[in-house]
Design a protein around this motif. Structure first.
Motif, mmCIF file in Angstrom:
data_model
loop_
_atom_site.group_PDB
_atom_site.id
_atom_site.type_symbol
_atom_site.label_atom_id
_atom_site.label_comp_id
_atom_site.label_asym_id
_atom_site.label_seq_id
_atom_site.Cartn_x
_atom_site.Cartn_y
_atom_site.Cartn_z
ATOM 1 N N ASP A 320 -78.490 -35.747 -29.551
ATOM 2 C CA ASP A 320 -78.097 -37.064 -29.044
ATOM 3 C C ASP A 320 -76.708 -37.056 -28.415
ATOM 4 N N VAL A 321 -75.954 -36.002 -28.636
ATOM 5 C CA VAL A 321 -74.564 -35.950 -28.187
ATOM 6 C C VAL A 321 -74.513 -35.787 -26.669
ATOM 7 N N VAL A 322 -73.784 -36.692 -26.005
ATOM 8 C CA VAL A 322 -73.672 -36.635 -24.543
ATOM 9 C C VAL A 322 -72.328 -36.072 -24.081
ATOM 10 N N TRP A 323 -71.356 -36.036 -24.963
ATOM 11 C CA TRP A 323 -70.033 -35.505 -24.613
ATOM 12 C C TRP A 323 -69.288 -35.185 -25.889
ATOM 13 N N THR A 324 -68.436 -34.199 -25.825
ATOM 14 C CA THR A 324 -67.569 -33.857 -26.947
ATOM 15 C C THR A 324 -66.162 -33.591 -26.436
ATOM 16 N N TYR A 325 -65.200 -33.734 -27.305
ATOM 17 C CA TYR A 325 -63.845 -33.273 -26.997
ATOM 18 C C TYR A 325 -63.151 -32.881 -28.283
ATOM 19 N N ALA A 326 -62.150 -32.033 -28.151
ATOM 20 C CA ALA A 326 -61.422 -31.539 -29.320
ATOM 21 C C ALA A 326 -59.981 -31.273 -28.927
ATOM 22 N N GLY A 327 -59.106 -31.393 -29.885
ATOM 23 C CA GLY A 327 -57.687 -31.099 -29.664
ATOM 24 C C GLY A 327 -57.066 -30.620 -30.955
ATOM 25 N N VAL A 328 -55.887 -30.055 -30.837
ATOM 26 C CA VAL A 328 -55.177 -29.621 -32.037
ATOM 27 C C VAL A 328 -53.942 -30.483 -32.228
ATOM 28 N N ARG A 329 -53.775 -30.976 -33.426
ATOM 29 C CA ARG A 329 -52.596 -31.759 -33.765
ATOM 30 C C ARG A 329 -51.536 -30.811 -34.298
ATOM 31 N N PRO A 330 -50.367 -30.790 -33.692
ATOM 32 C CA PRO A 330 -49.292 -29.890 -34.142
ATOM 33 C C PRO A 330 -48.506 -30.540 -35.280
ATOM 34 N N LEU A 331 -48.901 -30.298 -36.512
ATOM 35 C CA LEU A 331 -48.299 -30.965 -37.656
ATOM 36 C C LEU A 331 -47.289 -30.058 -38.354
ATOM 37 N N VAL A 332 -46.397 -30.688 -39.099
ATOM 38 C CA VAL A 332 -45.376 -29.943 -39.828
ATOM 39 C C VAL A 332 -46.040 -29.181 -40.964
ATOM 40 N N GLU A 333 -45.793 -27.901 -41.055
ATOM 41 C CA GLU A 333 -46.334 -27.106 -42.156
ATOM 42 C C GLU A 333 -45.748 -27.592 -43.469
ATOM 43 N N ASP A 334 -46.609 -27.886 -44.410
ATOM 44 C CA ASP A 334 -46.140 -28.280 -45.734
ATOM 45 C C ASP A 334 -46.995 -27.580 -46.779
ATOM 46 N N SER A 335 -46.902 -28.031 -47.993
ATOM 47 C CA SER A 335 -47.582 -27.329 -49.084
ATOM 48 C C SER A 335 -49.032 -27.769 -49.263
ATOM 49 N N ALA A 336 -49.509 -28.700 -48.442
ATOM 50 C CA ALA A 336 -50.870 -29.188 -48.605
ATOM 51 C C ALA A 336 -51.874 -28.074 -48.354
ATOM 52 N N GLN A 337 -52.811 -27.912 -49.285
ATOM 53 C CA GLN A 337 -53.842 -26.899 -49.116
ATOM 54 C C GLN A 337 -54.948 -27.370 -48.196
ATOM 55 N N ASP A 338 -55.232 -28.665 -48.219
ATOM 56 C CA ASP A 338 -56.310 -29.238 -47.418
ATOM 57 C C ASP A 338 -55.747 -29.784 -46.109
ATOM 58 N N ALA A 339 -56.398 -29.471 -45.006
ATOM 59 C CA ALA A 339 -55.900 -29.897 -43.689
ATOM 60 C C ALA A 339 -55.743 -31.407 -43.590
ATOM 61 N N LYS A 340 -56.655 -32.155 -44.214
ATOM 62 C CA LYS A 340 -56.597 -33.607 -44.073
ATOM 63 C C LYS A 340 -55.406 -34.219 -44.794
ATOM 64 N N ALA A 341 -54.776 -33.439 -45.708
ATOM 65 C CA ALA A 341 -53.649 -33.948 -46.487
ATOM 66 C C ALA A 341 -52.294 -33.627 -45.858
ATOM 67 N N VAL A 342 -52.274 -32.855 -44.768
ATOM 68 C CA VAL A 342 -51.000 -32.491 -44.135
ATOM 69 C C VAL A 342 -50.360 -33.749 -43.556
ATOM 70 N N THR A 343 -49.067 -33.917 -43.765
ATOM 71 C CA THR A 343 -48.379 -35.121 -43.313
ATOM 72 C C THR A 343 -48.470 -35.293 -41.800
ATOM 73 N N ARG A 344 -48.629 -36.547 -41.372
ATOM 74 C CA ARG A 344 -48.633 -36.891 -39.943
ATOM 75 C C ARG A 344 -47.263 -37.415 -39.503
ATOM 76 N N ASP A 345 -46.279 -37.387 -40.371
ATOM 77 C CA ASP A 345 -44.944 -37.831 -39.995
ATOM 78 C C ASP A 345 -44.282 -36.776 -39.113
ATOM 79 N N TYR A 346 -43.196 -37.162 -38.466
ATOM 80 C CA TYR A 346 -42.515 -36.245 -37.555
ATOM 81 C C TYR A 346 -41.162 -35.822 -38.097
ATOM 82 N N ARG A 347 -40.716 -34.686 -37.606
ATOM 83 C CA ARG A 347 -39.395 -34.176 -37.946
ATOM 84 C C ARG A 347 -38.777 -33.556 -36.700
ATOM 85 N N PHE A 348 -37.453 -33.518 -36.696
ATOM 86 C CA PHE A 348 -36.731 -32.879 -35.600
ATOM 87 C C PHE A 348 -36.004 -31.649 -36.128
#
Length: 531
Positions: A320-348
């Motif tokens: 049923d899929v007519v289109w797909t897209y994908a991207g990579v989110r460049p997140l800050v490496e932290d201690s989270a083992q699971d990808a969904k738990a990695v912080t979405r906050d930003y740092r400089f």
């Protein structure tokens, strides 16, 4: 000129060089240009051609981040949610989300408490509060399996993510910034109080820009650019998280979206999309491949189809899929083992051992404006620019529906404004005017300037795509290819017949050739006056 001489010469000077044409880079360029800094932005591909056009297209606080105690991030995002909605009500609008309750997963009382906190972490002027619903008599319950009897509704916002990047770049440009698309930064070296950046265009021509400060907003390539500039310095590392989405024919007829829970703790959205479709996503997977070649795989498609099929009466299948897209989110490496738990906050990461270099790590589309403001505060401090932030009280191009400053009424009375356009441009198909209103806001008047009948729009190159719009996109929005037009400036690619990209690319090649030969016309891809 010798190679050594080429390295020491420079073709232009600026206060700030921004590397990266995603949402963070475009936001920084806009903010900095508005504070009077001389800005150059370079992007190796098209604007928003990677992560920033591959989001779930939501302006949201991030309900699920409450589970990870990211209260500061959620509050910051919730505040920004309404700031952004007011700034560009043509490409952003409120959206109600339905969450069916699933026995055996998060308890109903816990969900209600989370939604209560979500409602009151930040002031709301535009969005209604959450509530419980009986799915047996709610319009959203009709598409769901009968076992889902109870649910919750809450508010967030929708955004055309790629156009959000474009509007920031356009605003930066009209405030004096130079936007260089398809221009890679191939070398970056510091000499005391300045940076020398070698920029290579699509034609292979190289120029050198001398900058007092550099902001590294290269997204997935942030660490690579930092390593090129400061090869001896160890920096923070990025954790690349792949998010993939699928698009299917419309599953439901109402205007609500769904948020579905999964046994593995992930959530997936099903959102009304482009009138005839439903957008489903996203996944969260660690990614270690080439950031230039990100794509969904069969297992992700199966995962998304299986998850939503657990909720919808009509199953969703991979075919049923007519289109797909994908991207990579460049997140800050932290201690989270699971990808969904990695912080979405930003740092400089700031290096001031000479001319300053500010690298951006992490971030999410909802907080881009605040991120940009914080980054330019750092730039201003380093360069002695004392002008304060200004973007919280400024409309993006086309967003001034009811005046030059952001207004609640622009969000709440959008349909009233659009209906006036339908009357004003009654010589065009109503569906076309409605699309122009959403895409361009008040800039529809620039697009249609001097045109009073359908014949003035030029040939219809593809269904709903006239020469007038293509010329506008080339002149004001840096469009170069059919992909730019059909998949980023618009999503007309979803509606176009087979072969549309090839035909449009051929037309664009002829247009560019004629454009280059005519001194009376502005150069294709340049924003020109009034952008």
């Amino acid at each position: 000129m010798t190679a050594a001489g080429r390295e020491t010469a420079h073709d232009s000077e600026c206060d700030l060089l921004v590397v990266g044409g995603g949402i963070n880079g475009a936001g920084v360029a806009r903010d900095a240009a508005g504070r009077g800094l001389c800005v150059v932005l370079c992007e190796k591909d098209d604007l928003a051609s990677h992560t920033s056009s591959a989001s779930t297209k939501l302006i949201h606080g991030g309900l699920r981040y409450l589970e990870y105690y990211e209260f500061a991030l959620v509050r910051k995002a919730l505040i920004e949610r309404e700031v952004l909605l007011r700034s560009a009500p043509h490409i952003m609008w409120p959206l109600r989300f339905v969450m069916p309750h699933v026995a055996g997963q998060r308890p109903a009382l816990l969900i209600r408490a989370g939604l209560f906190l979500y409602d009151f972490l930040a002031k709301r002027e535009l969005l209604p509060a959450s509530c419980g619903i009986d799915l047996r008599c709610h319009v959203a319950g009709r598409a769901l399996k009968p076992e889902f009897k109870r649910g919750f509704v809450y508010s967030d916002g929708w955004v055309d993510d790629a156009r959000l990047v474009l509007l920031n770049a356009m605003d930066a440009c009209r405030k004096g910034a130079t936007i260089k698309t398809r221009t890679a930064c191939t070398a970056l070296r510091r000499e005391a109080d300045c940076w020398y950046a070698t920029l290579r265009g699509a034609d292979g021509k190289e120029t050198v820009v001398r900058a007092r400060c550099v902001v590294n907003a290269a997204g997935p390539w942030t660490a690579s650019l930092l390593g090129m500039a400061l090869p001896q310095r160890r920096s923070q590392t990025l954790r690349l998280i792949k998010g993939s989405h699928i698009v299917v024919k419309r599953i439901f007829e109402h205007d609500h979206a769904y948020i579905f829970q999964h046994r593995d703790g992930r959530i997936v959205f099903a959102i009304p999309y482009e009138r005839d479709f439903t957008l489903i996503g996203t996944t969260d997977l660690d990614y270690r491949g080439d950031a230039n070649k990100v794509a969904i795989d069969a297992s992700e498609i199966a995962y998304l189809c299986d998850l939503v099929s657990q909720y919808f009466t009509a199953p969703v299948k991979p075919e049923d899929v007519v289109w797909t897209y994908a991207g990579v989110r460049p997140l800050v490496e932290d201690s989270a083992q699971d990808a969904k738990a990695v912080t979405r906050d930003y740092r400089f990461e700031v290096d001031q051992q000479g001319a300053p270099l500010i690298s951006i790590f992490g971030g999410k589309i909802t907080t881009f404006r605040k991120l940009a403001e914080d980054a330019v505060d750092l730039v201003g401090k380093a360069l002695g620019n004392r002008h304060p932030g200004w973007t919280a009280k400024a409309c993006l191009p086309g967003g001034d529906l009811y005046g030059d400053t952001p207004q609640n009424c622009a969000v709440l009375r959008y349909e009233e404004w659009r209906n006036k356009l339908l009357d004003q441009y009654d010589w065009l198909p109503r569906v076309l005017v409605a699309r122009y209103a959403r895409a361009y806001g008040t800039r529809i008047h620039t697009l249609l300037s001097g045109r009073v009948k359908l014949e003035d729009m030029g040939a219809e190159l593809e269904p709903g795509l006239y020469v007038a719009e293509v010329e506008y996109l080339c002149r004001y929005e840096w469009a170069v290819t059919a992909e730019d037009i059909l998949w980023r400036r618009s999503k007309l690619g979803l509606h176009a017949p087979a072969g549309a990209e090839g035909r449009l690319d051929a037309w664009l090649a002829a247009y560019v050739a004629a454009d280059s030969a005519s001194p009376a016309k502005p150069p294709c891809g340049s924003p020109g006056d009034g952008a």
